[in-house]
Structure formats: structure tokens, C-alpha cells
Design a protein around this motif. Structure first.
Motif, PDB file in Angstrom:
ATOM      1  N   ARG A 179       0.849  -1.231  -0.172  1.00 42.46           N
ATOM      2  CA  ARG A 179      -0.024  -0.095  -0.054  1.00 42.46           C
ATOM      3  C   ARG A 179       0.742   1.236   0.105  1.00 42.46           C
ATOM      4  O   ARG A 179       0.674   2.089  -0.849  1.00 42.46           O
ATOM      5  CB  ARG A 179      -1.079  -0.037   1.372  1.00 42.46           C
ATOM      6  CG  ARG A 179      -1.863  -1.062   1.196  1.00 42.46           C
ATOM      7  CD  ARG A 179      -2.806  -1.057   0.112  1.00 42.46           C
ATOM      8  NE  ARG A 179      -3.922  -0.118   0.044  1.00 42.46           N
ATOM      9  CZ  ARG A 179      -4.816   0.283   0.882  1.00 42.46           C
ATOM     10  NH1 ARG A 179      -5.262  -0.635   1.831  1.00 42.46           N
ATOM     11  NH2 ARG A 179      -5.346   1.548   0.849  1.00 42.46           N
ATOM     12  N   GLY A 238       2.066   2.335  -3.168  1.00 45.39           N
ATOM     13  CA  GLY A 238       1.386   2.908  -4.268  1.00 45.39           C
ATOM     14  C   GLY A 238       0.177   1.917  -4.769  1.00 45.39           C
ATOM     15  O   GLY A 238      -0.412   2.123  -5.995  1.00 45.39           O
ATOM     16  N   ARG A 239      -0.002   0.796  -4.185  1.00 44.96           N
ATOM     17  CA  ARG A 239      -1.023  -0.358  -4.933  1.00 44.96           C
ATOM     18  C   ARG A 239      -2.411   0.049  -3.838  1.00 44.96           C
ATOM     19  O   ARG A 239      -2.246   0.294  -2.794  1.00 44.96           O
ATOM     20  CB  ARG A 239      -0.557  -1.702  -4.805  1.00 44.96           C
ATOM     21  CG  ARG A 239       0.638  -2.056  -5.393  1.00 44.96           C
ATOM     22  CD  ARG A 239       0.454  -1.530  -6.915  1.00 44.96           C
ATOM     23  NE  ARG A 239       1.708  -2.346  -7.674  1.00 44.96           N
ATOM     24  CZ  ARG A 239       2.867  -1.884  -7.685  1.00 44.96           C
ATOM     25  NH1 ARG A 239       3.085  -0.570  -7.360  1.00 44.96           N
ATOM     26  NH2 ARG A 239       3.833  -2.774  -8.408  1.00 44.96           N
ATOM     27  N   THR A 240      -3.449  -0.138  -4.606  1.00 39.10           N
ATOM     28  CA  THR A 240      -4.909  -0.235  -3.964  1.00 39.10           C
ATOM     29  C   THR A 240      -4.867  -1.356  -3.133  1.00 39.10           C
ATOM     30  O   THR A 240      -4.182  -2.422  -3.518  1.00 39.10           O
ATOM     31  CB  THR A 240      -5.999   0.272  -4.964  1.00 39.10           C
ATOM     32  OG1 THR A 240      -6.111  -1.106  -5.873  1.00 39.10           O
ATOM     33  CG2 THR A 240      -5.728   1.515  -5.793  1.00 39.10           C
ATOM     34  N   SER A 241      -6.204  -1.483  -2.424  1.00 35.02           N
ATOM     35  CA  SER A 241      -6.106  -2.853  -1.697  1.00 35.02           C
ATOM     36  C   SER A 241      -6.377  -3.798  -2.798  1.00 35.02           C
ATOM     37  O   SER A 241      -6.153  -5.119  -2.331  1.00 35.02           O
ATOM     38  CB  SER A 241      -7.362  -2.740  -0.695  1.00 35.02           C
ATOM     39  OG  SER A 241      -8.472  -2.141  -1.233  1.00 35.02           O
ATOM     40  N   GLN A 254      -5.332  -4.038  -5.974  1.00 36.38           N
ATOM     41  CA  GLN A 254      -4.110  -4.633  -6.604  1.00 36.38           C
ATOM     42  C   GLN A 254      -3.175  -5.293  -5.578  1.00 36.38           C
ATOM     43  O   GLN A 254      -2.757  -6.227  -5.812  1.00 36.38           O
ATOM     44  CB  GLN A 254      -3.377  -3.339  -7.078  1.00 36.38           C
ATOM     45  CG  GLN A 254      -4.107  -2.644  -8.262  1.00 36.38           C
ATOM     46  CD  GLN A 254      -3.404  -1.048  -8.415  1.00 36.38           C
ATOM     47  OE1 GLN A 254      -3.054  -0.421  -7.437  1.00 36.38           O
ATOM     48  NE2 GLN A 254      -3.565  -0.614  -9.763  1.00 36.38           N
TER      49      GLN A 254
END
Lengths: 546, 345
Positions: free
Chosen positions: A453, A456-459, A461
Motif C-alpha cells: 500500500r 502505491g498499490r490499492t487494496s 491490486q
């Protein structure tokens, strides 16, 4: 509470990270899917005519109840004694060949109990069995032999094929329990035997009790073996009501009682689950010293050989001999390999695709439930997770009854399609997938997901790129378990299958029931071999086989 | 320029009676390293996770480069905050190589650019030759540096480090922290660093924030925190202080071991406590002295003595390693410090 107590990572900090509504809704829908057939059975049972209740209460129920409980108690104790002693002999003593025995003692899990029952019945049947006949020809007169029929026969056969559950649990426990615990007992003046009974076994008790309760649940659900050996339990009585007399209200009442009983046992099992923490491998783990058997080596070896023979070697050899005889007989061959939907190939294909589909669906459905339970522990998520494990407490016959009634009423277009069979497998075996997914997630530190997270990743992703690849082995294990148990599932398949939908399990059962043992043998052998594949994958993951 | 502003931050966990973080406010300028230090359970890690967006605050405000990322009405999820984080367990992705781990935060850039940045970062932490390895094949110190390279690669506005050295062996720790501080300074990174270890905080931080029971006790330079502790807690936690009772007189403070020649801005007769560290006390053998040696701890380069005054008050004092006196000996202790001591009323 118990489930999250075992959950080491979420304990570090009660996370309050905003719960994803998508996840909660998905898990809730899965729980609903599981709950509907369960609730429906109770509604039908309570809604049955009072006369039906009265008739059953006066005649059948008490006998069935005592029969069922007696068998469950006998097999559970038998499996405990056999499983624990086999595990102790192979893990903690200098038994010769213990490495091979470790595998052979676990392999009966690939043999459905009713197939073992068929073999033992053919060998030991009082009139016409292979062994009594042989003895009669030898001595010129009938020699009394133990009969596999009735209570003792059923208890014996079921113990033979249920003990591996306890064996695997206690083997892993013996292996992973910290050696210093036993060393401490020795230093305080206990002999090895006293240590076993005063320290080791009490330390393993919660886990072993939980295992024993799962065995008891399996016995409540068992249909094939008890029907074969003519010992009447709730499951076989319900089956008769459904298939023969077609009395749905009697079947509903019996099912309601059976499920209530099972849920009671499951509730106890779920409570114990959280306390079973002995499998924690610590970094400074070292193996416990082996006990020298001395003059007991030979008796111990004979004992283990006896168990392995009765539960694995004899059934396998007999099936092999029968199969060879089948292949040598052109007429049997012709029946086996008829073309079209009646051929051997189609039984194999039906078995594989229905169990495979059940495994995939069960694992997919288990994911949201496990994510919710492990990553967002709360009263709500615990409730959902437990509800999704209720399949353990719904025997195959009961799921069949519930689905017949529900599908007829709500989804008539599904009636008499193989999909109903798959749904039954999913409902019945999803608990295994839920547990496997939860344990895989529990072993994954949440900081990995948090790192993703912050990078830079969403939940979503994160779920796809980090969580899923890392828990994949655990998911495969859950899927293998569902596949394995679905392959063996007999009563739900028998009751729900559309005409012409034959699986290996169904064919073995039908042919053996008609006395065509040679014809049934290749299917049975293949079923065992196909089950052995996912089983050996599962066993390789266990500590005791490393 | 202010990079991070934290104002009146409050966070209480479900089922806990007291707030994990209770009304904490501080600011952090560009290129500055702030060490959050305190005993376990003081709220330092929670503060860090609130800044990262891994927890949602009950109230208060967090601003990163003039952008509000958390307030009563706003909550920016972690992936949109532009902060980097180094986790206590490093949290390297076990299914990715060292290169892929460092590249994880660079998604969306051109492949050439990714290769260049990852190469630079790995070169900076000295791990370029190991870029094809998987995390399980690395030593603890190497993992630590990969985690740092991964967090720094996307050039975060702010780097958060949660006890990053606690999983390393003690002998490795001092070496690694020196190396890491050098890297952070060369990158001109703005850092919030969490630790429970006072030495580490004093070493790493340009400034220190001492937390206790969810509250900010004191914030300042390492020297200020150490020498001018605002509270008893800070004095005790940062330097193992003993507290000697005394009474203010016109000439100084009268204590059991003599008059301390230090004027304080308090009315005469006020009772006070003086924070004394082991290097502030000296003593010598004296049969009619004011204290008794109760224990001696050999620390290699010096001896630490525990003294009991007649009132029962315990003080600690260093002597050099050759001066060995028997336990039970009576000694005369005095304050030897030549700098002003911290006094609490």
C-alpha cells in the motif's frame, strides 16, 4: 475469540483500518449461501406434521440416536487410540522402517471407508466370504470367524479408515512440540512413559480433542459403510426415507435432529480449535530423543504392520487382483468400456470435473471469508467465518435433502442437473477451504500488504499482486482437500445425480451392491489412485513428512 | 519548509481504555530526521502508522507538503500519500527478487528508467551484485538495506522507519545504523524514525520526540533532550537518572550529600528533586561517609557503583575501571557535575 487467539499477527495490533464494504458484502453473501440450506432443514423439520413427529418419536428416534452415538463414540475412541499410538511409535521410538510407515499410515485417507468396507466384507462375510470359505475347505467344516457386519464390524472398519486424521494431527504435534517441555519433565524425575501421559499428551489435548470431534462428525455423516454393513444410523435411515419410501417429512425430522447433534459437536470443535497451538515451530526447535523399544520392537512392528495391512495393503492388493481378473474377463471388459455416456471414461471425467469444479468454487468463496476473518477480526467476521464452517455439521444425506427441496421450489431449472451435485460438494466441503485459506493468511504478515500500500498499490491490486501469489500454496492445499473429499462423497451424489450422471464413487457402490466385485474393482482402484495424488501433495506440506 | 505537520492527533483502539495516541502535535522540516522514542506501548508506532495512512485517526490533522491527508473529513489511503515505509520485519516480498522488490514502487515508469533508478538505489546501499537474489537468500543486514532501497526508490516525500534495526544482531546494529544514516543524509531524505532504544534515537535523530503513554513529553535536539529534560520521565528514560530530594535555599539547593551550588528560580524552602546521572556523582572511601556501596557492576571500561544514602535514597556513580572498592564499604559521595543539573519541583 478462539480463532483470532491463534491468529498471531492480528493480535499485535487490533487493526481499525476502515473495513472494506465490498469485502464484507462478499463474505456475507457466501455465508448466506451456506446458511440457507441449513436453516431450511430446520424449518422443514419443525414444520413437519405433528403426527410424523409423534410416530418417529415413538418408534425410531431413540434407537437411531443410541445407534449413532454409540458408533460415533466407539470409532472416535478407536481412532484416538490407534492414531496416537501409531504417531508415537513412528515419531518417538526407534521402530524399524518408521520413515516408510509414516507414509503408509497416512495413505488410507485416499481409500474411502465404503471401499475398504466392500473389500473386508468380501473377505470376511460369514457365508461366502473368501476367508471363511478357505477355512471351510481346509478343515472340512465351517469355522467361526469374526463378522464384519453390525456394530462391531462398522466400528472396526470405520476406525481403520478414520484413524489417519488423528494420526496426522498427533504426528505433527509429537514432531513440533518443544523438546524442552519433555526434558523438563525428565529432569523433574518422570520416566519417559510418565512424561508421555503427564506432560506430552495433556499438552496436545486441545488439538487432539478437536481432531476427535471432527472424526465424530464424519461418523455422523457416514452413509456408505454403515449401509453396507447393515448398521442403521441417522444418515442411513434418512437415505432410506429419501430414496426408498420417499417420505420427505420423516427425512426432514431425522435430518433436523442429526444436524442439531452435529452442530453441537462442531461448536465444541470450533471452541477447541483456537487452543490448539502446538504446531508452532520455534527457531530453536530440536527433535526429541527417541525412545528405545528394546524387546518391544517386534510386537510394536507387528502392531504397525497389522494396522497398515488392514487399512491399506489388503484393500489395495484385493482391488488390484480383482482388477486384473476384470481385465482378463472379456465380458467384464465389455461392460466396463461401453461407448458413450455409459463408459468408464465418462465416470472418470464426471468424477474429475465435478470434484474439480467444487474445489475451485469452494476456494474462491473461501477467500473473502478468510480475508475478513483474518485481517479484520471482529464479532461479525468471526460469526461469518464460523457460519461458513457449518458444512462440517451437515451430512451428505442432509445436504441432498435440503437441496432437493430448495431447488425444486426456488430453482427448478437446476433440478436433476450435475450442478446440484457440485453445489452439494461445495456446501459440504467448504469448511476445509475456509480453514486452509485462513491459516495461509494467518502466516502472511500484514506488513507485506501494508508495504504494498505504501508503495502505491490499492487494496485490490495488493490482493492480486502480493496476497494471492503468496498464499497460493495454502489455497492449493485447501482446494486439494475439497477435491479429495468430493471425489469420495457418496450419499449426496447418489441422491442428487441426474439419471446417467455416474461418478467413480457411484459406480463402485452400485456394482459392488449388485455383487459385481470384479467390475467395481478397476473403478475403485482408480478412485484410490486419483485420491492419492492430491493427498501426497497435502502430506508433503506437513511437518512429519519433511 | 515544513514537510510534515501533525496537529492534535488522537487515536484510541477498540477495547482499550486509554488513547494509544493522545493529542500529539509536531512539525518536521525538509531533510530532517525525527526520532520518535519511548518505551513499548507509548504510541510511537501508532503515530507512524497514522502518518502512513495504515490507521485512521479519531481526530486531528496530518498535512504532508501542505496537502491535508487526514482530518475529520479527509482520509487519503496510503497508496496516494507518497510516503515510503521501512517495516520492522522488513516486509520484503518473498516472491520477488531484490530487483523486483525495489522496482515495486516504480510502476508506471518506463522500463529504462526503472532499471536506472533501481540500479542507482542498489548501488547506494551496496547490493548491486545481489539484485537477482530472492529475499530468503539474504542476510539480515542485506534485507534491511533492500527494504531501505525499496522505500527510497520512488523518492517519497517522507520516509517512515518502524524500528528498522530491531531485528538485527547487536554487533551488526551499530554498523548498519551508521551506514543508513549516511545514506539518508546523502539522499537528503525527510525521515520519521521510530525506536525504543535511547542510544539509537540520540544517534539517528536530528531531533528527538519522546513519547510516553500516548503523549508527547518533549521534542528537541538530542542535546536538549539529554541535558535539559523537561519532565522526570524524559530524564529517567533518556539517561537512567536518579532523583535526589533537596530544598531550595538562598545559596543553592541543600541535599543529603551537601549543598548544590546552583541557583533556581524558586522560593526558598521549596522541596525539589534533582536529576542525577552516574557521571554526575563522585565518591571516595570514608569510614564516616554519607553512603554505603550496595553493589558494583563491572562494565568493562568503567565500574558502575550503586550507593545507598542514609535516608535509603539510591544513587549510581561511575568510576574508572581500575578503581575497585568492596561492597559494604562506607563512602562519602558528592555531586561532581560542572554543568547545570535538571531540577524538578
Amino acid at each position: 475469540m478462539e480463532i483470532t487467539r491463534a491468529n498471531q499477527f492480528s493480535l499485535q495490533r487490533l487493526r481499525t483500518y476502515p473495513i472494506s464494504p465490498r469485502l464484507a458484502i462478499a463474505a456475507g453473501l457466501v455465508a448466506l449461501f451456506v446458511a440457507v440450506p441449513l436453516v431450511y432443514i430446520f424449518i422443514r423439520a419443525l414444520g413437519a406434521e405433528p403426527e410424523a413427529w409423534q410416530r418417529l418419536l415413538q418408534t425410531r428416534i431413540w434407537k437411531l440416536l443410541s445407534n449413532t452415538l454409540l458408533l460415533a463414540a466407539a470409532v472416535t475412541s478407536g481412532a484416538l487410540v490407534t492414531g496416537i499410538s501409531m504417531a508415537w511409535l513412528t515419531e518417538r521410538t526407534d521402530l524399524p522402517g518408521r520413515k516408510i510407515f509414516r507414509w503408509m499410515l497416512a495413505m488410507p485417507l485416499a481409500v474411502p471407508a465404503y471401499i475398504g468396507g466392500i473389500v473386508h466384507l468380501a473377505l470376511l462375510r460369514p457365508r461366502g466370504g473368501v476367508i471363511p470359505q478357505f477355512l471351510e475347505s481346509l478343515f472340512g467344516q465351517p469355522v467361526p470367524t469374526p463378522s464384519p457386519l453390525g456394530f462391531w464390524g462398522a466400528a472396526f472398519i470405520l476406525t481403520l479408515f478414520m484413524y489417519p486424521y488423528v494420526y496426522l494431527l498427533s504426528g505433527a504435534a509429537f514432531r513440533t512440540l518443544h523438546a524442552s517441555l519433555e526434558e523438563a519433565a525428565r529432569v523433574f524425575g518422570r520416566t519417559p512413559m510418565q512424561t508421555l501421559f503427564q506432560v506430552t499428551l495433556p499438552a496436545l489435548r486441545p488439538g487432539l480433542t478437536a481432531g476427535a470431534l471432527l472424526v465424530a462428525l464424519d461418523i455422523l455423516a457416514e452413509y456408505g459403510t454403515v449401509a453396507l454393513l447393515r448398521y442403521e444410523t441417522f444418515s442411513s435411515a434418512i437415505f432410506v426415507q429419501l430414496s426408498g419410501r420417499y417420505d420427505r417429512s420423516a427425512a426432514s425430522i431425522l435430518s433436523g435432529i442429526l444436524v442439531a447433534l452435529s452442530i453441537l459437536i462442531l461448536w465444541g470443535e470450533l471452541r477447541l480449535q483456537g487452543q490448539a497451538r502446538f504446531t508452532q515451530m520455534e527457531s530453536n526447535w530440536r527433535p526429541a530423543p527417541l525412545v528405545a523399544l528394546g524387546k518391544w520392537r517386534i510386537p510394536a512392528l507387528l502392531l504397525v504392520l497389522g494396522v497398515v495391512s488392514a487399512s491399506l495393503l489388503v484393500p489395495f492388493t484385493v482391488l488390484l487382483i480383482w482388477s486384473i481378473q476384470a481385465f482378463l474377463d472379456p465380458q467384464t471388459m465389455a461392460t466396463l468400456f461401453r461407448t458413450g455416456s455409459q463408459g468408464f471414461g465418462s465416470y472418470v471425467w464426471n468424477s474429475l470435473w465435478s470434484s474439480g469444479a467444487a474445489a475451485v468454487i469452494a476456494v474462491m468463496l473461501s477467500l473473502p471469508v478468510a480475508l475478513l476473518a483474518v485481517r479484520y477480526p471482529s464479532r461479525f467476521s468471526r460469526f461469518i467465518s464460523r457460519l461458513c464452517q457449518v458444512g462440517y455439521a451437515i451430512p451428505g444425506v442432509v445436504i441432498a435433502l435440503s437441496l432437493v427441496l430448495l431447488v425444486n421450489r426456488a430453482l427448478p431449472f437446476l433440478y436433476a442437473t450435475p450442478f446440484v451435485v457440485v453445489i452439494a460438494y461445495v456446501l459440504r466441503h467448504m469448511p476445509q477451504a475456509v480453514r486452509a485459506s485462513e491459516s495461509a493468511l494467518n502466516q502472511l504478515s500484514p506488513s507485506l500488504e501494508e508495504a504494498s500500500r505504501t508503495l502505491g498499490r490499492t487494496s485490490l491490486q495488493t490482493l492480486i499482486q502480493v496476497t494471492m501469489p503468496l498464499i497460493l500454496p495454502g489455497l492449493l492445499a485447501g482446494g486439494s482437500l475439497v477435491f479429495l473429499t468430493s471425489l469420495k462423497e457418496l450419499p449426496a451424489t447418489l441422491l442428487l445425480r441426474p439419471a446417467g450422471f455416474d461418478t467413480l464413487a457411484v459406480r463402485v457402490w452400485v456394482w459392488a451392491g449388485e455383487g459385481f466385485y470384479f467390475q467395481a474393482a478397476p473403478a475403485a482402484l482408480l478412485l484410490v489412485l486419483v485420491s492419492a495424488l492430491p493427498l501426497s501433495f497435502l502430506l508433503r506440506r506437513e511437518q512429519i513428512f519433511k | 519548509m515544513t514537510t510534515l505537520e501533525v496537529r492534535n492527533l488522537v487515536k484510541q483502539f477498540h477495547g482499550s481504555e486509554r488513547s494509544a495516541v493522545n493529542d500529539i502535535s509536531f512539525e518536521l522540516s525538509e531533510d530532517e530526521i525525527l526520532a520518535l522514542v519511548g518505551p513499548s506501548g507509548c504510541g510511537k508506532t501508532t503515530t507512524l502508522r497514522l502518518i502512513a495512512g495504515l490507521e485512521r485517526p479519531d481526530s486531528g490533522l496530518i498535512r504532508l507538503n501542505d496537502r491535508v491527508v487526514a482530518s475529520d473529513s479527509i482520509f487519503v489511503p496510503p497508496e496516494q500519500r507518497g510516503v515510503g515505509m521501512v517495516f520492522q520485519d522488513h516486509a520484503l516480498f518473498p516472491h520477488l527478487t531484490v530487483f523486483e522488490n525495489v522496482a515495486f514502487g516504480l510502476r508506471g515508469r518506463k522500463p529504462d528508467e526503472i532499471r536506472t533508478i533501481v540500479g542507482e538505489m542498489l548501488h547506494l546501499v551496496g547490493l548491486l551484485p545481489l539484485s537477482k537474489r530472492y529475499p530468503h537468500a539474504l542476510s539480515g543486514g542485506e534485507r534491511q538495506r533492500v527494504a531501505l532501497a525499496r522505500a527510497l526508490a520512488p523518492r517519497p516525500i517522507l520516509l517512515l522507519m518502524d524500528e528498522p534495526f530491531s531485528s538485527l544482531d547487536a554487533d551488526l546494529r551499530t554498523e548498519v545504523r551508521e551506514h543508513v544514516r549516511g545514506i539518508l543524509k546523502s539522499m537528503r531524505a525527510t525521515v520519521v524514525f521510530v525506536t525504543h532504544d535511547q542510544d539509537e534515537a540520540l544517534f539517528m535523530g536530528d531531533r528527538l520526540a519522546v513519547l510516553n503513554k500516548g503523549e508527547l513529553e518533549q521534542i528537541g535536539t538530542p542535546e536538549e533532550i539529554f541535558h535539559e529534560s523537561n519532565t522526570r520521565f524524559v530524564a529517567k528514560f533518556m539517561g537512567d537518572s536518579d532523583f535526589l530530594r533537596g530544598r531550595v535555599t538562598p545559596n543553592g539547593i541543600q541535599t543529603e550529600i551537601g549543598l548544590l551550588n546552583q541557583l533556581v528560580d524558586l522560593p526558598a524552602g521549596t522541596s525539589v528533586e534533582i536529576a542525577l546521572r552516574a557521571d554526575d556523582i563522585d565518591f571516595e572511601i570514608d569510614g564516616s561517609g554519607n553512603s554505603l556501596i550496595v553493589a558494583r557492576f563491572f562494565r568493562g571500561a568503567f565500574n558502575l557503583y550503586r550507593l545507598r544514602l542514609n535516608s535509603g535514597q539510591i544513587l549510581h556513580a561511575f568510576t574508572d575501571h581500575t578503581k575497585i572498592l568492596p561492597v559494604g564499604a562506607r563512602v562519602q559521595a558528592r555531586v561532581s557535575a560542572e554543568h547545570p543539573l535538571t531540577v524538578f519541583s
